[in-house]
Scaffold this active site. Structure first.
Site, PDB file in Angstrom:
ATOM      1  N   HIS A  18      -7.622  28.253   7.238  1.00  0.00           N
ATOM      2  CA  HIS A  18      -8.478  29.191   6.512  1.00  0.00           C
ATOM      3  C   HIS A  18      -9.483  28.472   5.633  1.00  0.00           C
ATOM      4  CE1 HIS A  18      -6.094  32.714   7.743  1.00  0.00           C
ATOM      5  NE2 HIS A  18      -5.161  31.779   7.883  1.00  0.00           N
ATOM      6  N   GLU A  54      -5.239   1.871   3.012  1.00  0.00           N
ATOM      7  CA  GLU A  54      -5.090   0.613   2.271  1.00  0.00           C
ATOM      8  C   GLU A  54      -4.706  -0.493   3.256  1.00  0.00           C
ATOM      9  OE1 GLU A  54      -2.160   0.218  -0.975  1.00  0.00           O
ATOM     10  OE2 GLU A  54      -3.861   0.012  -2.315  1.00  0.00           O
ATOM     11  N   LYS A 108     -10.113  -2.895 -11.011  1.00  0.00           N
ATOM     12  CA  LYS A 108      -9.081  -3.115 -12.033  1.00  0.00           C
ATOM     13  C   LYS A 108      -9.584  -4.107 -13.064  1.00  0.00           C
ATOM     14  CE  LYS A 108      -4.777  -3.079  -9.368  1.00  0.00           C
ATOM     15  NZ  LYS A 108      -3.661  -3.933  -9.021  1.00  0.00           N
ATOM     16  N   GLY A 146       3.824  -2.620  -1.336  1.00  0.00           N
ATOM     17  CA  GLY A 146       3.924  -1.387  -2.121  1.00  0.00           C
ATOM     18  C   GLY A 146       3.949  -0.142  -1.251  1.00  0.00           C
ATOM     19  N   ARG A 147       3.008  -0.042  -0.324  1.00  0.00           N
ATOM     20  CA  ARG A 147       2.911   1.184   0.488  1.00  0.00           C
ATOM     21  C   ARG A 147       3.970   1.253   1.589  1.00  0.00           C
ATOM     22  NH1 ARG A 147      -1.239  -2.164   0.795  1.00  0.00           N
ATOM     23  NH2 ARG A 147      -1.872  -3.137   2.735  1.00  0.00           N
ATOM     24  N   LYS A 186       6.556  -2.811  -8.906  1.00  0.00           N
ATOM     25  CA  LYS A 186       6.907  -4.103  -8.317  1.00  0.00           C
ATOM     26  C   LYS A 186       6.571  -5.220  -9.311  1.00  0.00           C
ATOM     27  CE  LYS A 186       5.760  -6.702  -4.125  1.00  0.00           C
ATOM     28  NZ  LYS A 186       5.067  -6.634  -2.848  1.00  0.00           N
ATOM     29  N   GLU A 210      -1.543   1.550 -15.434  1.00  0.00           N
ATOM     30  CA  GLU A 210      -1.190   2.971 -15.510  1.00  0.00           C
ATOM     31  C   GLU A 210       0.301   3.136 -15.793  1.00  0.00           C
ATOM     32  OE1 GLU A 210      -2.925   1.506 -13.145  1.00  0.00           O
ATOM     33  OE2 GLU A 210      -4.571   2.766 -12.429  1.00  0.00           O
TER      34      GLU A 210
HETATM   35  C1  G6Q Z   1       0.411  -0.855  -2.185  1.00  0.00           C
HETATM   36  C2  G6Q Z   1      -0.337  -1.405  -3.278  1.00  0.00           C
HETATM   37  C3  G6Q Z   1      -0.387  -0.555  -4.541  1.00  0.00           C
HETATM   38  C4  G6Q Z   1       0.796  -0.738  -5.473  1.00  0.00           C
HETATM   39  C5  G6Q Z   1       0.437  -0.150  -6.835  1.00  0.00           C
HETATM   40  C6  G6Q Z   1       1.569  -0.242  -7.813  1.00  0.00           C
HETATM   41  O1  G6Q Z   1       0.580  -1.382  -1.120  1.00  0.00           O
HETATM   42  O2  G6Q Z   1       0.095  -2.687  -3.521  1.00  0.00           O
HETATM   43  O3  G6Q Z   1      -0.547   0.812  -4.278  1.00  0.00           O
HETATM   44  O4  G6Q Z   1       1.931  -0.150  -4.936  1.00  0.00           O
HETATM   45  O5  G6Q Z   1      -0.695  -0.788  -7.339  1.00  0.00           O
HETATM   46  O6  G6Q Z   1       1.931  -1.557  -8.041  1.00  0.00           O
HETATM   47  P1  G6Q Z   1       3.230  -1.908  -8.833  1.00  0.00           P
HETATM   48  O7  G6Q Z   1       4.401  -1.421  -8.074  1.00  0.00           O
HETATM   49  O8  G6Q Z   1       3.234  -3.394  -8.981  1.00  0.00           O
HETATM   50  O9  G6Q Z   1       3.140  -1.210 -10.164  1.00  0.00           O
END
Ligand code: G6Q
Length: 556
Positions: free
Chosen positions: A398, A367, A518, A281-282, A219, A225
């Protein structure tokens, strides 16, 4: 402060939890229910199983094996009303900026709204934009799937690698695994998320760069990462393809809201698929973040999944709370979390395709509701988001089920099963489903000392073999794991999370808790990379660990 929050949240805020009559009533009610046994509750009501079952949007929920009475349900429903859940739902669906700490609307429901619908954000109908992106995704997916989209050397694309993390990874990978049955089997789909180089190295080790397409999903397009992996991917591609920079345009596409950064990376913004700040994001797996899913299963299946989401959205928005699946599941979660003091919920899908579903739910639930401050900025004095965890059945049986059956903790469980298998194989499916029903039965009713004795067990062994029972569970049954059913299941949990957040009066849509680590990592990276011994000003533990790492990292 309180007044400011009220205007920001653009809706009335319910009284503090403790001040709600229904909450007080539930408190008074809990000690009576706590003493009751499911064995007795079922014995006293031969139709409990039928009465406490409900069907919505094609999913069947049996919640009868919960430690509740009619009165509990009535009080929980009153709690939902008194918590203004109805108004909160309306606020979300109408595009109000309910994510007050980021001043954003929360409109994942718009991502699956039908073409003709209208949902306004700041006076603009966002639904046409959603469908414009879906149409571009469709066109692109068709070109990749048919081989019309070629790599730089003219070879067709056989491998698609999604690079993303968190919300830009967990949804796509879960959906790919869940819908693998419907996927293009002549292609490979892989997911790279971890900044650990192993993730990337293992994902590409057997692939031909000339046949590989990377989807950089971020996003913000600034996530450490993802950008680190994207840069390594570019190096890997160029090294394998003869170094021609022009190859990037054929082998990289981006899913992002940040066109500037996408351009800087060298991806043609023609090959960028956008989404919007009102998609968390989620909650983004059915936005362009789902591009890898769409390429894998094809646009028709992807749209069927969106229709499934939408059907559950409509169920949540319009169905009276007493028959509303997400509302009931959310309320039951509150009941165990805040009254029984249960700290976790186990999600146990009896379907191998759903092996990543619990991991996906962990982000969605934890989250979203791992918060300790209310919308008004005050510290909560009740427990919020429980820990979600789980594994597919029957494997879990199990390993960790022992603790659920005979341990000291109360762990409410969600069992998820399907009436038809996608891979009918001899007696497998009946055996699988027999285990679903057997586990819920064993958890609820257990086995008394008398029953154990009657089997001829020696006295000293009896206590070890007694199952107390009274372990609560929900059972969710669907006909078959189709794309639509996957959409319904995810939306069910999304809205259950929403319900819980509304009652706890927290913001389920921000995630400030991920920021501190972070920022600290950014400070530590140069301290690890510096050729000269850096002056370390952390605590003695962190300083010591950094020194040791620096000392050892070059030794080999
Ligand atoms: C979700 C969070 C988080 C996000 C990641 C990736 O609700 O905001 O998990 O999706 O940190 O972020 P980017 O899409 O900006 O790389």
């Amino acid at each position: 402060m309180a007044t400011e929050v009220q205007t920001k949240s653009s809706g009335n805020i319910a009284p503090p939890l403790d001040a709600r009559n229904s909450w007080q009533a539930l408190r008074a009610h809990y000690p009576q229910v706590q003493k009751l046994y499911l064995r007795a509750l079922f014995a006293g009501d031969p139709h409990r199983g039928e009465r406490m079952s409900v069907e919505g949007a094609g999913l069947f929920l049996d919640y009868s094996k919960n430690r509740i009475t009619e009165e509990t349900v009535k009080l929980l429903l009153e709690l939902a009303e008194e918590s203004q859940l109805r108004q909160r739902i309306d606020a979300m669906f109408s595009g109000e900026k309910i994510n007050i700490t980021e001043n954003r609307a929360v409109l994942h429901v718009a991502l699956r709204a039908p073409r003709g619908a209208s949902i306004l954000v700041d006076g603009v109908n966002v639904v046409p934009e959603v469908h414009a992106v879906l149409d571009r995704m469709t066109d692109f997916s068709n070109r990749v799937r048919s081989g019309a989209w070629k790599g730089h050397t003219g070879k067709r694309i056989r491998n698609v690698i999604n690079i993303g993390i968190g919300g830009s990874d967990l949804g796509p990978v879960m959906a790919y695994e869940a819908l693998r049955h419907y996927s293009e089997r002549n292609m490979n789909f892989r997911y790279v998320s971890n900044v650990d180089g192993t993730d990337f190295a293992e994902a590409v080790h057997d692939l031909d760069p000339a046949e590989t397409l990377f989807i950089v999903s971020s996003k913000t397009f600034t996530t450490l990462e993802t950008m680190t992996n994207a840069h390594s991917a570019r190096e890997w591609l160029l090294a394998g393809i003869g170094g021609d920079e022009a190859a990037v345009a054929r082998h990289f596409v981006a899913v992002s809201t940040n066109a500037g950064e996408v351009k800087k990376f060298g991806i043609d913004t023609e090959n960028m698929f956008g989404f919007w700040d009102w998609v968390g994001g989620r909650y983004s797996m059915d936005s362009a973040i789902g591009l890898s899913t769409m390429i894998a299963v094809g646009p028709d299946n992807f749209r069927e999944m969106l229709d499934g989401f939408h059907e559950m959205d409509e169920h949540f928005r319009t169905t009276p709370f007493e028959r509303n699946l997400p509302v009931l599941m959310g309320l039951l979660s509150i009941w165990y979390n805040d009254f029984f003091g249960a700290q976790t919920v186990a999600v146990l899908p009896y379907d191998q395709y759903l092996k990543r579903f619990p991991a996906y739910l962990q982000q969605l639930t934890m989250e979203s509701n791992g918060k300790s401050v209310t919308l008004a900025g005050t510290k909560v004095d009740y427990a919020t988001g429980p820990i979600y965890w789980g594994e597919p059945g029957t494997n879990g049986q199990h390993s960790f089920y022992q603790l659920i059956h005979q341990g000291t903790r109360l762990i409410p469980c969600d069992f998820i099963g399907f009436c038809q298998s996608l891979n009918p194989l001899g007696r497998h499916h009946d055996m699988l489903m027999a285990n679903v029903f057997a586990q819920t039965e064993a958890l609820a009713f257990g086995k008394t000392a008398e029953q154990v004795k009657a089997e001829g067990t020696p006295d000293w062994l009896v206590p070890h073999r007694v199952f107390e029972g009274n372990r609560p569970s929900n059972t969710i049954l669907a006909e078959r794991l189709t794309p639509a059913v996957l959409g319904k299941l995810v939306a069910l949990y999304e809205h259950s999370v929403f319900t819980q957040g509304a009652i706890w009066q927290i913001n389920s849509f921000d995630q400030w808790g991920v920021e501190l680590g972070k920022a600290l990592a950014q400070r530590i990276i140069p301290e690890l990379e510096n050729k000269n011994e850096p002056a370390l000003t952390h605590d003695s533990s962190t300083n010591n660990l950094i020194r040791r790492y620096r000392q050892k990292k070059g030794e080999r």
